[in-house]
Write a protein that holds these residues in place. Structure first.
Motif, PDB file in Angstrom:
ATOM      1  N   SER A 136       9.045  -4.287  19.022  1.00  0.00           N
ATOM      2  CA  SER A 136       8.386  -3.476  18.011  1.00  0.00           C
ATOM      3  C   SER A 136       8.940  -3.784  16.623  1.00  0.00           C
ATOM      4  N   ARG A 137      10.265  -3.932  16.531  1.00  0.00           N
ATOM      5  CA  ARG A 137      10.901  -4.272  15.262  1.00  0.00           C
ATOM      6  C   ARG A 137      10.376  -5.591  14.702  1.00  0.00           C
ATOM      7  N   GLU A 138      10.224  -6.568  15.566  1.00  0.00           N
ATOM      8  CA  GLU A 138       9.727  -7.876  15.119  1.00  0.00           C
ATOM      9  C   GLU A 138       8.302  -7.772  14.593  1.00  0.00           C
ATOM     10  N   TYR A 139       7.460  -6.997  15.252  1.00  0.00           N
ATOM     11  CA  TYR A 139       6.081  -6.826  14.793  1.00  0.00           C
ATOM     12  C   TYR A 139       6.043  -6.135  13.427  1.00  0.00           C
ATOM     13  N   VAL A 140       6.877  -5.127  13.240  1.00  0.00           N
ATOM     14  CA  VAL A 140       6.908  -4.413  11.963  1.00  0.00           C
ATOM     15  C   VAL A 140       7.394  -5.350  10.862  1.00  0.00           C
ATOM     16  N   ARG A 141       8.429  -6.129  11.136  1.00  0.00           N
ATOM     17  CA  ARG A 141       8.953  -7.063  10.132  1.00  0.00           C
ATOM     18  C   ARG A 141       7.927  -8.135   9.774  1.00  0.00           C
ATOM     19  N   LEU A 142       7.212  -8.633  10.776  1.00  0.00           N
ATOM     20  CA  LEU A 142       6.161  -9.620  10.501  1.00  0.00           C
ATOM     21  C   LEU A 142       5.065  -9.025   9.624  1.00  0.00           C
ATOM     22  N   ALA A 143       4.664  -7.804   9.924  1.00  0.00           N
ATOM     23  CA  ALA A 143       3.607  -7.152   9.146  1.00  0.00           C
ATOM     24  C   ALA A 143       4.062  -6.934   7.704  1.00  0.00           C
ATOM     25  N   ARG A 144       5.286  -6.519   7.510  1.00  0.00           N
ATOM     26  CA  ARG A 144       5.795  -6.300   6.150  1.00  0.00           C
ATOM     27  C   ARG A 144       5.876  -7.608   5.369  1.00  0.00           C
ATOM     28  N   ARG A 145       6.352  -8.656   6.018  1.00  0.00           N
ATOM     29  CA  ARG A 145       6.424  -9.962   5.345  1.00  0.00           C
ATOM     30  C   ARG A 145       5.044 -10.468   4.975  1.00  0.00           C
ATOM     31  N   LEU A 146       4.101 -10.296   5.872  1.00  0.00           N
ATOM     32  CA  LEU A 146       2.726 -10.731   5.630  1.00  0.00           C
ATOM     33  C   LEU A 146       2.116  -9.962   4.455  1.00  0.00           C
ATOM     34  N   ALA A 147       2.369  -8.665   4.399  1.00  0.00           N
ATOM     35  CA  ALA A 147       1.856  -7.852   3.296  1.00  0.00           C
ATOM     36  C   ALA A 147       2.481  -8.278   1.965  1.00  0.00           C
ATOM     37  N   GLU A 148       3.760  -8.567   1.972  1.00  0.00           N
ATOM     38  CA  GLU A 148       4.419  -9.021   0.748  1.00  0.00           C
ATOM     39  C   GLU A 148       3.865 -10.364   0.294  1.00  0.00           C
ATOM     40  N   ARG A 149       3.692 -11.268   1.211  1.00  0.00           N
ATOM     41  CA  ARG A 149       3.228 -12.615   0.879  1.00  0.00           C
ATOM     42  C   ARG A 149       1.837 -12.592   0.260  1.00  0.00           C
ATOM     43  N   HIS A 150       0.980 -11.703   0.739  1.00  0.00           N
ATOM     44  CA  HIS A 150      -0.398 -11.639   0.253  1.00  0.00           C
ATOM     45  C   HIS A 150      -0.637 -10.497  -0.717  1.00  0.00           C
ATOM     46  N   ARG A 151       0.456  -9.863  -1.158  1.00  0.00           N
ATOM     47  CA  ARG A 151       0.392  -8.764  -2.125  1.00  0.00           C
ATOM     48  C   ARG A 151      -0.553  -7.652  -1.684  1.00  0.00           C
ATOM     49  N   LEU A 152      -0.396  -7.263  -0.443  1.00  0.00           N
ATOM     50  CA  LEU A 152      -1.183  -6.167   0.127  1.00  0.00           C
ATOM     51  C   LEU A 152      -0.255  -4.993   0.394  1.00  0.00           C
ATOM     52  N   SER A 153      -0.813  -3.809   0.400  1.00  0.00           N
ATOM     53  CA  SER A 153      -0.015  -2.657   0.804  1.00  0.00           C
ATOM     54  C   SER A 153      -0.293  -2.390   2.281  1.00  0.00           C
ATOM     55  N   LEU A 154       0.712  -1.902   2.960  1.00  0.00           N
ATOM     56  CA  LEU A 154       0.528  -1.558   4.366  1.00  0.00           C
ATOM     57  C   LEU A 154      -0.349  -0.320   4.456  1.00  0.00           C
ATOM     58  N   PRO A 155      -1.150  -0.201   5.511  1.00  0.00           N
ATOM     59  CA  PRO A 155      -1.916   1.042   5.693  1.00  0.00           C
ATOM     60  C   PRO A 155      -0.954   2.231   5.746  1.00  0.00           C
ATOM     61  N   ARG A 156      -1.356   3.341   5.160  1.00  0.00           N
ATOM     62  CA  ARG A 156      -0.463   4.498   5.050  1.00  0.00           C
ATOM     63  C   ARG A 156       0.061   4.952   6.404  1.00  0.00           C
ATOM     64  N   SER A 157      -0.794   4.994   7.397  1.00  0.00           N
ATOM     65  CA  SER A 157      -0.351   5.453   8.720  1.00  0.00           C
ATOM     66  C   SER A 157       0.714   4.522   9.296  1.00  0.00           C
ATOM     67  N   PHE A 158       0.572   3.229   9.060  1.00  0.00           N
ATOM     68  CA  PHE A 158       1.547   2.261   9.567  1.00  0.00           C
ATOM     69  C   PHE A 158       2.849   2.338   8.766  1.00  0.00           C
ATOM     70  N   ALA A 159       2.737   2.454   7.460  1.00  0.00           N
ATOM     71  CA  ALA A 159       3.931   2.510   6.621  1.00  0.00           C
ATOM     72  C   ALA A 159       4.768   3.745   6.937  1.00  0.00           C
TER      73      ALA A 159
END
Length: 94
Positions: free
Chosen positions: A29-52
């Protein structure tokens, strides 16, 4: 990779993180969260509120109430206390 594809992948990673916690696999689960955060940073997107709000800011694990996080409602806010000791407070309205 366009922003639309990145947003879809972030949502897929959120679903995978939630499923991993349900199976008791917190490291995955930690790896998935870290991947999602890195992906959002790279593409200048915000994480969905429920996920964040469901991901711990300190240990990066996806939080599931009753399993690895304690959730309380108190004086107009939600208080989430992770097993790692991190506390997050969010306002709410009735």
């Amino acid at each position: 990779m366009s922003a639309d594809i990145a947003a879809e992948r972030i949502e897929r990673l959120a679903a995978l993180a939630e499923a991993a916690v349900a199976d008791g696999e917190f490291d995955r689960s930690r790896e998935y969260v870290r991947l999602a955060r890195r992906l959002a940073e790279r593409h200048r997107l915000s994480l969905p509120r429920s996920f964040a709000r469901a991901a711990c800011g300190r240990c990066d694990v996806y939080q599931r109430p009753g399993v690895n996080v304690r959730v309380r409602a108190q004086r107009g806010r939600v208080i989430r206390r992770c097993d790692c000791g991190a506390t997050a407070r969010y306002p709410y309205t009735d």
